[in-house]
Scaffold this active site. Sequence first.
Site, PDB file in Angstrom:
ATOM      1  N   LYS A  81      -0.568  11.392  19.254  1.00 21.86           N
ATOM      2  CA  LYS A  81      -0.041  10.965  17.943  1.00 21.86           C
ATOM      3  C   LYS A  81       1.129  11.867  17.553  1.00 21.86           C
ATOM      4  O   LYS A  81       1.072  13.085  17.735  1.00 21.86           O
ATOM      5  CB  LYS A  81      -1.155  11.039  16.895  1.00 21.86           C
ATOM      6  N   SER A 156      -3.574   5.552   9.760  1.00 20.06           N
ATOM      7  CA  SER A 156      -2.213   5.818  10.180  1.00 20.06           C
ATOM      8  C   SER A 156      -2.042   5.871  11.691  1.00 20.06           C
ATOM      9  O   SER A 156      -0.949   5.659  12.207  1.00 20.06           O
ATOM     10  CB  SER A 156      -1.740   7.136   9.573  1.00 20.06           C
ATOM     11  N   SER A 180      -7.973   7.642   9.492  1.00 25.56           N
ATOM     12  CA  SER A 180      -6.877   7.254  10.394  1.00 25.56           C
ATOM     13  C   SER A 180      -7.195   7.258  11.873  1.00 25.56           C
ATOM     14  O   SER A 180      -6.374   6.807  12.677  1.00 25.56           O
ATOM     15  CB  SER A 180      -5.658   8.135  10.145  1.00 25.56           C
TER      16      SER A 180
HETATM   17  N1  GLN Z   1      -5.321   5.416   5.092  1.00 25.17           N
HETATM   18  C1  GLN Z   1      -5.636   6.659   4.450  1.00 25.17           C
HETATM   19  C2  GLN Z   1      -4.466   7.127   3.663  1.00 25.17           C
HETATM   20  O1  GLN Z   1      -3.547   6.395   3.573  1.00 25.17           O
HETATM   21  C3  GLN Z   1      -6.049   7.667   5.496  1.00 25.17           C
HETATM   22  C4  GLN Z   1      -4.949   8.349   6.163  1.00 25.17           C
HETATM   23  C5  GLN Z   1      -5.370   9.308   7.206  1.00 25.17           C
HETATM   24  O2  GLN Z   1      -6.535   9.401   7.569  1.00 25.17           O
HETATM   25  N2  GLN Z   1      -4.400  10.075   7.690  1.00 25.17           N
HETATM   26  O3  GLN Z   1      -4.426   8.178   3.136  1.00 25.17           O
END
Ligand code: GLN
Length: 499
Positions: A81, A156, A180
């Site tokens: 990532k 994400s 994410s």
């Molecule tokens: N979708 C969640 C957010 O927008 C989680 C993001 C994440 O785990 N980095 O914050």
Amino acid sequence: MTSELISLTAAETASKVASGEVSAVEVANAHLDRIGAVDERVHAFLYVDREGAIAAADAVDKARAAGEQLSPLAGVPLALKDVMTQKGIPTTCGSKILEGWRPPYDATVTARLKAAGVVILGKTNMDEFAMGSSTEHSAYGPTHNPWDLDRIPGGSGGGSAAAVAAFEAPLAIGTDTGGSIRQPAAVTGTVGVKPTYGAVSRYGLVALASSLDQAGPCSRTVLDAALLHSVIAGHDPMDSTSVTDPVPDVVGAALRADVKGLKIGIVRELGGEGYQAGVRQRFDEAVTILEGLGAEIVEVSCPHFPYALAAYYLILPSECSSNLAKFDGVRFGIRVGEGDGDPSIEQVMGRTRAAGFGDETIRRIMLGTYALSAGYYDAYYGQAQKVRTLIQRDFAAAFAQADVLISPTAPTTAFKLGEKLDDPLAMYLNDVATIPANLAGIPGMSLPVGLAPEDGLPVGLQIMAPALADDRLYNVGAALEAALLQTWGHPILQEAPSL
Ligand code: GLN
């Protein structure tokens, strides 16, 4: 040959490389070819490091030829990532503001992967600075779900999950601040694990919310995730929140795969109203399977979970507004508007941040700055921290009644690209079931439990365990995976999709 090599699990690949049946270079080339063939449509990768991958694979082949003992994942390709630093390789975090930045050092995770002979293929797409549930907040365009290219791959870490689901890599690294790793796994039919907070070093992981961020494995099988988990986990003096406890035997747990006599708690507050019918159906079937395997199913209540999302959306923006203050055009990435008039340093910083950050990032920085401001700190940030404690207590009470807890990972299957982009609240709701684990620092796994009848798209089941008991996720996950495999007669991701 290519299609055979890309269809192997990480465990199978490693054993074939170790026995000399295939070379690590052949394996790397097969995956690079696959990326070349499909990634134009999937867009899982922001950067492909062909040369570096071949060099790393060649080093594994040479070590083998020299009779050296290979580590359990040597020669296995992986997608990283783009929030994790890798020396000399562009690291953007999906943001324009970091365009052109090449970190001068490896993250601890990256260094451990390299030391284990894992072949890093490149950097994967993500929502900007890991904020989002669809990758649509990437400054470089979204990733497409390999099950249906018009749909989101989750976020994400949608790039990492899509790379694995599209058979561009058998393994990937994700990071999970609120879901994410797990939510992208759920909507792509892959396995994703958020380890216990502090179990995997955050050194070199570009911080979003430091008290929540945790890196972890993405794969197509539970055993592969366990193998990767054991490579990246373990104490690191470079991270002050790194735990010193020994890494639990996650590989042994995945091989054990026995839930007989285990107490499995269904969380009443996760999985009811607001969850798609097909998601609930596959979840209920999985519960029946676990019961059939000899687990004892109990219902537990976590009464403060309905407040988790609200608390998270105060804590995360607060930490994010502070962590992202360092992107000012002075030290990293782009600098904007220097030559326009005779601007002050503040003007250049303002112009750089306005040009470099996307809408969602700016929204969260503003929310966080407000929540932390002198007059509002107690009312917002302070209150949210209290809710966090209540959620931790809910978990403690639930784990007094059950060895692990389960729920659907995400309320729906993959939605259409664009469907929720203009509605931040609808987007935030994707993580309603995953956020409690981050707030409490406990580990969670998502694994595929079938396709929703109404749309034919993958459904994920989440398993949660007490802090430092990550091995329980792998034991239960592997048992359920084996039973489902028997039911279906094949893995959910049977073969590389033709994209
Ligand atoms: N979708 C969640 C957010 O927008 C989680 C993001 C994440 O785990 N980095 O914050």
